[in-house]
Design an enzyme around this catalytic site. Structure first.
Site, PDB file in Angstrom:
ATOM      1  N   ASP A   1     -23.461  63.774  -9.090  1.00 41.55           N
ATOM      2  CA  ASP A   1     -22.295  63.259  -9.811  1.00 41.55           C
ATOM      3  C   ASP A   1     -22.572  63.175 -11.308  1.00 41.55           C
ATOM      4  O   ASP A   1     -23.527  62.547 -11.741  1.00 41.55           O
ATOM      5  CB  ASP A   1     -21.916  61.884  -9.267  1.00 41.55           C
ATOM      6  CG  ASP A   1     -21.588  61.935  -7.781  1.00 41.55           C
ATOM      7  OD1 ASP A   1     -20.852  62.841  -7.369  1.00 41.55           O
ATOM      8  OD2 ASP A   1     -22.077  61.065  -7.030  1.00 41.55           O
TER       9      ASP A   1
ATOM     10  N   ASP B   1     -29.237  66.468 -10.271  1.00 42.85           N
ATOM     11  CA  ASP B   1     -28.510  65.286  -9.844  1.00 42.85           C
ATOM     12  C   ASP B   1     -27.111  65.792  -9.498  1.00 42.85           C
ATOM     13  O   ASP B   1     -26.725  66.896  -9.886  1.00 42.85           O
ATOM     14  CB  ASP B   1     -28.463  64.256 -10.986  1.00 42.85           C
ATOM     15  CG  ASP B   1     -27.664  63.026 -10.609  1.00 42.85           C
ATOM     16  OD1 ASP B   1     -27.849  62.502  -9.499  1.00 42.85           O
ATOM     17  OD2 ASP B   1     -26.839  62.597 -11.433  1.00 42.85           O
TER      18      ASP B   1
ATOM     19  N   CYS C   1     -36.996  56.141  -2.398  1.00 46.66           N
ATOM     20  CA  CYS C   1     -36.183  57.343  -2.602  1.00 46.66           C
ATOM     21  C   CYS C   1     -35.032  57.117  -3.584  1.00 46.66           C
ATOM     22  O   CYS C   1     -34.455  58.074  -4.073  1.00 46.66           O
ATOM     23  CB  CYS C   1     -35.668  57.898  -1.275  1.00 46.66           C
ATOM     24  SG  CYS C   1     -34.632  56.811  -0.292  1.00 46.66           S
TER      25      CYS C   1
ATOM     26  N   ASP D   1     -17.819  62.876 -12.305  1.00 45.73           N
ATOM     27  CA  ASP D   1     -18.163  61.619 -11.656  1.00 45.73           C
ATOM     28  C   ASP D   1     -16.992  60.646 -11.772  1.00 45.73           C
ATOM     29  O   ASP D   1     -16.857  59.919 -12.744  1.00 45.73           O
ATOM     30  CB  ASP D   1     -19.421  61.019 -12.300  1.00 45.73           C
ATOM     31  CG  ASP D   1     -19.903  59.772 -11.579  1.00 45.73           C
ATOM     32  OD1 ASP D   1     -19.263  59.357 -10.588  1.00 45.73           O
ATOM     33  OD2 ASP D   1     -20.923  59.222 -12.006  1.00 45.73           O
TER      34      ASP D   1
ATOM     35  N   CYS E   1     -30.357  59.507  -1.231  1.00 43.76           N
ATOM     36  CA  CYS E   1     -30.740  58.142  -0.906  1.00 43.76           C
ATOM     37  C   CYS E   1     -29.473  57.351  -0.597  1.00 43.76           C
ATOM     38  O   CYS E   1     -28.654  57.128  -1.483  1.00 43.76           O
ATOM     39  CB  CYS E   1     -31.487  57.489  -2.067  1.00 43.76           C
ATOM     40  SG  CYS E   1     -31.832  55.742  -1.737  1.00 43.76           S
TER      41      CYS E   1
END
Length: 185
Positions: free
Chosen positions: A10, A8, A106, A16, A89
């Site tokens: 962030d 992943d 998605c 993040d 996405c």
């Protein structure tokens, strides 16, 4: 079939701050590039799989995301950990930008991003690993058949509590990769 590591973005790769889309807002989480290099050296293809609803919300254009992504991937490549591809996405069911307003397969926790990578690169999900900071990352990986699923602390902070979809927990990517490679090799 090949093995891969999914990240992943962030909270796993970068701090993040919320909807990060510009280089000046990007801060690496310490140890990420070295951890990714270790995975690459162990024979794993590397992928980023990320929800980017800021595009759908009209907070920044898709081009801004793509420009930052190119810079991020260049940094990975320069340290010896090339990212094969970033799957993202840009959708959200309540998007303010009409072209991105949809419920899709998605957007994590749906598995579409990971399933597309598996198809595109002939990956063996049983030989893959997901590193994410959210239960939705773990749910997407589990639905895609990814065997090892590491839930990490957001922004490399404290180790999170286990969730039903994860197989392991770790404070950050560096710790998660170390733990994973001890059992995977």
């Amino acid at each position: 079939m090949r093995k891969a590591a999914f990240f992943d973005r962030d909270g796993v790769i970068n701090i993040d701050y919320g909807y990060v889309h510009a280089q000046e807002d990007w801060d690496w989480i310490p140890g990420v590039l070295d951890a990714a290099k270790r995975l690459h050296e162990a024979g794993y293809l590397l992928f980023i799989v990320t929800n980017q609803s800021g595009i759908a919300r009209g907070m920044f254009p898709e081009g801004a995301f793509l420009e930052l992504d190119a810079r991020v991937r260049a940094e990975f490549a320069a340290c010896g950990a090339p990212i094969e591809r970033t799957y993202f996405c840009p959708h959200h069911p309540e998007a303010s930008v009409p072209e991105y307003r949809l419920a899709c397969n998605c957007r994590k926790p749906a598995p579409g991003l990971i399933l597309q990578a598996i198809r595109d690169y002939d990956l063996d999900p049983a030989a893959c690993v997901m590193f994410g900071d959210s239960p939705r990352d773990m749910a997407a990986a589990k639905a895609a058949g990814v065997a090892a699923r590491f839930l990490l602390g957001k922004d490399g902070k404290e180790t999170p509590a286990p969730c039903p979809e994860c197989t392991h927990t770790a404070k950050d990517l560096k710790e998660g990769v170390s733990d994973f490679l001890q059992v995977a090799i």
